[in-house]
Design an enzyme around this catalytic site. Sequence first.
Site, mmCIF file in Angstrom:
data_model
loop_
_atom_site.group_PDB
_atom_site.id
_atom_site.type_symbol
_atom_site.label_atom_id
_atom_site.label_comp_id
_atom_site.label_asym_id
_atom_site.label_seq_id
_atom_site.Cartn_x
_atom_site.Cartn_y
_atom_site.Cartn_z
ATOM 1 N N CYS A 48 0.797 -1.094 -0.039
ATOM 2 C CA CYS A 48 0.089 0.049 -0.045
ATOM 3 C C CYS A 48 0.894 1.136 -0.039
ATOM 4 C CB CYS A 48 -0.827 -0.153 1.092
ATOM 5 S SG CYS A 48 -1.860 1.296 1.574
ATOM 6 N N CYS A 51 0.138 3.922 2.752
ATOM 7 C CA CYS A 51 0.428 3.199 3.851
ATOM 8 C C CYS A 51 2.001 3.825 4.356
ATOM 9 C CB CYS A 51 0.423 1.794 4.217
ATOM 10 S SG CYS A 51 -1.339 1.328 3.854
#
Length: 302
Positions: A48, A51
């Site tokens: 991600c 993230c």
Amino acid sequence: MENFGTNSHQAPAGADLIKDGADQTFMTDVIEPSKDVPVLVDFWAPWCGPCRQLGPTIERAVSKAGGKVKLVKVNIDENPGIAGQLRIQSIPAVIAFKDGQPVDGFMGALPESQVNDFINRMTGEVSEEEVTALVERAQEALDQGDLGGAAQDFATALQMDKDNAEALAGMARVHLAGGDPVQAKAILDNAPETLKSAPAIAAVRASMELAGEAQDAPEVSEAEAAVHRTPDAGTWHALGRARLGAGDMDGAAEALLELIAMDRDYDDAAARQLLLRVFESAGAGSELAKNGRRRLSSILFS
């Protein structure tokens, strides 16, 4: 990363504040520590991109908080259980726990300033400017008919400052605008005693009383036609009440001022008293109240 200490809420920044968590240790990593200080859970995954952006940001913010909040990072690829229970559908997702319960959260890679604001809200350290900005944004949403947005911002402001009279009054106005005067009254009745005399609260009560005043008023078009036919004190009074019923306080004030200029003692000065309640409902600092009082004084003392 280090594990939490048993009394780490007084720890210096960066010590025992950030760790990797797992489904199996969620109780000891998050639930138990959250009874002492808020614990933020950052749900992420290695693949991600956002993230990876949020990770260093939230770690810096938690370290700066100096032990007033803790951070547990949960890789959902390796630990899908808790994420599934909390219905995490998009990452990064940050959930704050207090007293063993999830209480707030956000999704996406927020900038550091917003992450700091979120932490401040969780720890109760918020500035007056933040609350004021939220209330102003909520009022703008309410003025534009966005009741959902207004309610969310007023509620957030109250989470940050439960004794904010403007936010409390705003929530009541949202319910009034949504056609729920019973809930609006309940909000005002349950307000702390120290707030019940606040101008913002008094203004909402005046609005509710005005709504009752206009219950049997004629339609605005009908009242305007009557004024055109017979422009006397009675028809101007009816027009003022009709405009109140339609939510047009500026128009109502205009009609009542016309009436008072024609007959200042009409119906034992009832129109004057109604006009003063319109000013109170609009708020003492509003342009309607300030300009209207000047015009009223000019009429009464000319």
